[in-house]
Design an enzyme around this catalytic site. Structure first.
Site, PDB file in Angstrom:
ATOM      1  N   GLY A  26      -3.040 -14.396   1.471  1.00 26.03           N
ATOM      2  CA  GLY A  26      -2.855 -15.256   0.310  1.00 26.03           C
ATOM      3  C   GLY A  26      -2.999 -14.620  -1.046  1.00 26.03           C
ATOM      4  O   GLY A  26      -2.663 -15.253  -2.052  1.00 26.03           O
ATOM      5  N   PRO A  30       1.767  -8.365  -8.316  1.00 23.17           N
ATOM      6  CA  PRO A  30       3.020  -8.307  -9.070  1.00 23.17           C
ATOM      7  C   PRO A  30       4.125  -7.606  -8.289  1.00 23.17           C
ATOM      8  O   PRO A  30       3.868  -6.713  -7.476  1.00 23.17           O
ATOM      9  CB  PRO A  30       2.640  -7.521 -10.330  1.00 23.17           C
ATOM     10  CG  PRO A  30       1.174  -7.742 -10.471  1.00 23.17           C
ATOM     11  CD  PRO A  30       0.642  -7.787  -9.062  1.00 23.17           C
ATOM     12  N   ALA A  31       5.359  -7.991  -8.553  1.00 27.43           N
ATOM     13  CA  ALA A  31       6.508  -7.448  -7.833  1.00 27.43           C
ATOM     14  C   ALA A  31       6.962  -6.099  -8.353  1.00 27.43           C
ATOM     15  O   ALA A  31       7.930  -5.524  -7.845  1.00 27.43           O
ATOM     16  CB  ALA A  31       7.674  -8.434  -7.889  1.00 27.43           C
ATOM     17  N   GLY A  33       5.045  -2.363 -10.231  1.00 28.21           N
ATOM     18  CA  GLY A  33       3.857  -1.732 -10.766  1.00 28.21           C
ATOM     19  C   GLY A  33       4.195  -0.462 -11.508  1.00 28.21           C
ATOM     20  O   GLY A  33       5.358  -0.052 -11.584  1.00 28.21           O
ATOM     21  N   GLY A  35       3.476   3.593 -11.605  1.00 25.82           N
ATOM     22  CA  GLY A  35       2.971   4.715 -10.844  1.00 25.82           C
ATOM     23  C   GLY A  35       2.223   5.692 -11.733  1.00 25.82           C
ATOM     24  O   GLY A  35       2.370   5.681 -12.967  1.00 25.82           O
ATOM     25  N   TYR A  68      -3.860  12.814  -7.204  1.00 28.94           N
ATOM     26  CA  TYR A  68      -3.105  12.979  -8.444  1.00 28.94           C
ATOM     27  C   TYR A  68      -3.930  13.660  -9.530  1.00 28.94           C
ATOM     28  O   TYR A  68      -3.379  14.121 -10.530  1.00 28.94           O
ATOM     29  CB  TYR A  68      -2.599  11.633  -8.953  1.00 28.94           C
ATOM     30  CG  TYR A  68      -1.638  10.919  -8.028  1.00 28.94           C
ATOM     31  CD1 TYR A  68      -1.020  11.572  -6.966  1.00 28.94           C
ATOM     32  CD2 TYR A  68      -1.359   9.567  -8.209  1.00 28.94           C
ATOM     33  CE1 TYR A  68      -0.155  10.905  -6.113  1.00 28.94           C
ATOM     34  CE2 TYR A  68      -0.490   8.890  -7.365  1.00 28.94           C
ATOM     35  CZ  TYR A  68       0.100   9.559  -6.321  1.00 28.94           C
ATOM     36  OH  TYR A  68       0.950   8.882  -5.477  1.00 28.94           O
ATOM     37  N   HIS A 129      -3.088   8.025   2.519  1.00 29.54           N
ATOM     38  CA  HIS A 129      -1.932   8.595   1.821  1.00 29.54           C
ATOM     39  C   HIS A 129      -0.864   9.128   2.782  1.00 29.54           C
ATOM     40  O   HIS A 129       0.329   8.903   2.585  1.00 29.54           O
ATOM     41  CB  HIS A 129      -2.406   9.708   0.886  1.00 29.54           C
ATOM     42  CG  HIS A 129      -1.546   9.900  -0.315  1.00 29.54           C
ATOM     43  ND1 HIS A 129      -2.037  10.212  -1.569  1.00 29.54           N
ATOM     44  CD2 HIS A 129      -0.213   9.836  -0.468  1.00 29.54           C
ATOM     45  CE1 HIS A 129      -1.056  10.322  -2.430  1.00 29.54           C
ATOM     46  NE2 HIS A 129       0.073  10.116  -1.786  1.00 29.54           N
TER      47      HIS A 129
END
Length: 349
Positions: A26, A30-31, A33, A35, A68, A129
């Site tokens: 549920g 957001p559709a 993002g 990176g 990163y 990852h």
């Protein structure tokens, strides 16, 4: 806007207009993002500045990873946004456990380090990852090899997963995710996991649609998150091969871009959101990351255009993962179980 930050630019997008996806259980995400993998071209401070700007522009999903090398700087940007009034619960923050931390204790330590660097009390999602413990030095060339590399070991992977499940139990992580996995590996995990993966991060763009894996994820309530959604035009030179196809140069992409009056890259993002995956494009220039966000809130592709983009499929995998191969493996294709078996596990049976 539903939430505001100081110095919001005039062309910012209202976060309330950004489409949302619903995870198993549920929670909403957001559709699209932003990176943060820019370590080959941009320093940590530049990436962090882009995250701060993206939050002001209306982004509410940030995709991070320990490898990163910029989570401390990104964490400062997040902290600044929260101190300025952006509610923490409005931002979905994701990180990843790198290959050198597959030992259960090391995985737990990695997540705690990410929490500390990102200055957060919890992570909304943590991904494994890569499904292999095989790793390499930063900036390694594609012919580099870890002498201790090994093929996929499900028992070892499951031990890692159990450690991450404990972090969910402790409230430090809200959701778990897989990354760079395959249908055979994901099928094994879904059968054995107590906390099922809610997301799967995978390479997705018009010339590499991964229909089998994408459909498998959707059928099992695992949300596909798409990296390299623009065809990774800024990927490192070491990851380029002569056979690679540029998505934004395809006639079908350019024709649709012309019809909408936008750059072809934005067609890739409109397609991703129309299809149902969550793209996570990387950009440091405000005009670019703002345009990326706006593209998914207005002037959607027509059903006919979405259908036309099915023809863009070329099997064009750009991130091949050669550096993760093990002694005795045949090619980078062994990483991706292309024949439906897992090399080193299934092929002898």
């Amino acid at each position: 806007m539903t939430d505001t930050l100081p110095d919001v630019p005039a062309d910012a997008v209202d976060p309330a207009l950004v489409p949302q996806r619903v995870l198993a259980g549920g929670a909403r995400i957001p559709a699209i993002g932003v990176g943060t993998f820019g370590s080959d071209r941009y320093g940590p401070d530049e990436v962090a500045a882009a995250v701060a700007g993206a939050l002001r522009a209306g982004y509410r999903l940030v995709d991070c990873a320990s490898v990163y090398g910029n989570e401390a700087q990104v964490g400062a940007a997040l902290a600044g946004a929260f101190e300025a009034g952006l509610p923490r619960e409005d931002v979905f923050v994701m990180s990843k456990v790198w290959n050198d931390a597959h030992d259960p204790d090391a995985a737990v330590a990695s997540v705690h380090r990410s929490l500390r660097d990102l200055r957060l009390e919890h992570l909304d999602a943590v991904f494994v990852h890569w499904p292999f413990p095989n790793h390499h030095p930063p900036m390694a060339e594609t012919d580099a090899r870890d002498p201790h590399a090994r093929p996929y070991d499900h028992d070892a992977y499951l031990a890692l997963w159990r450690a991450l499940e404990g972090l969910v139990d402790a409230g430090l992580v809200r959701h778990l995710g897989t990354s760079n996995t395959t249908v055979p590996k994901l099928r094994l995990l879904l059968a054995d996991a107590r906390v099922r993966p809610a997301l799967n991060e995978m390479e997705l763009h018009p010339t590499f649609q991964q229909e089998e894996l994408f459909s498998f994820c959707v059928e099992h309530d695992v949300l596909p998150v798409g990296y390299s959604p623009l065809g990774s035009p800024s990927r490192p030179e070491r990851d380029r091969t002569p056979d690679d196809v540029a998505d934004t140069e395809l006639p079908v992409v350019r024709e649709i871009a012309a019809a909408h009056g936008v750059h072809p890259a934005l067609v890739c993002l409109k397609w991703a959101v129309a299809r149902g995956q969550v793209p996570i494009p990387f950009a440091v220039k405000p005009a670019q990351y703002t345009a990326n966000l706006r593209a998914v809130t207005e002037d959607p592709l027509t059903p006919a255009e979405v259908e036309a983009l099915r023809s863009a499929e070329r099997g064009n995998r750009l991130i091949k993962g050669q550096v993760f191969l093990w002694p005795g493996s045949r090619s980078w294709r062994d990483l991706w179980d292309e024949d439906g078996t897992i090399p080193g596990r299934d092929e002898e049976g």
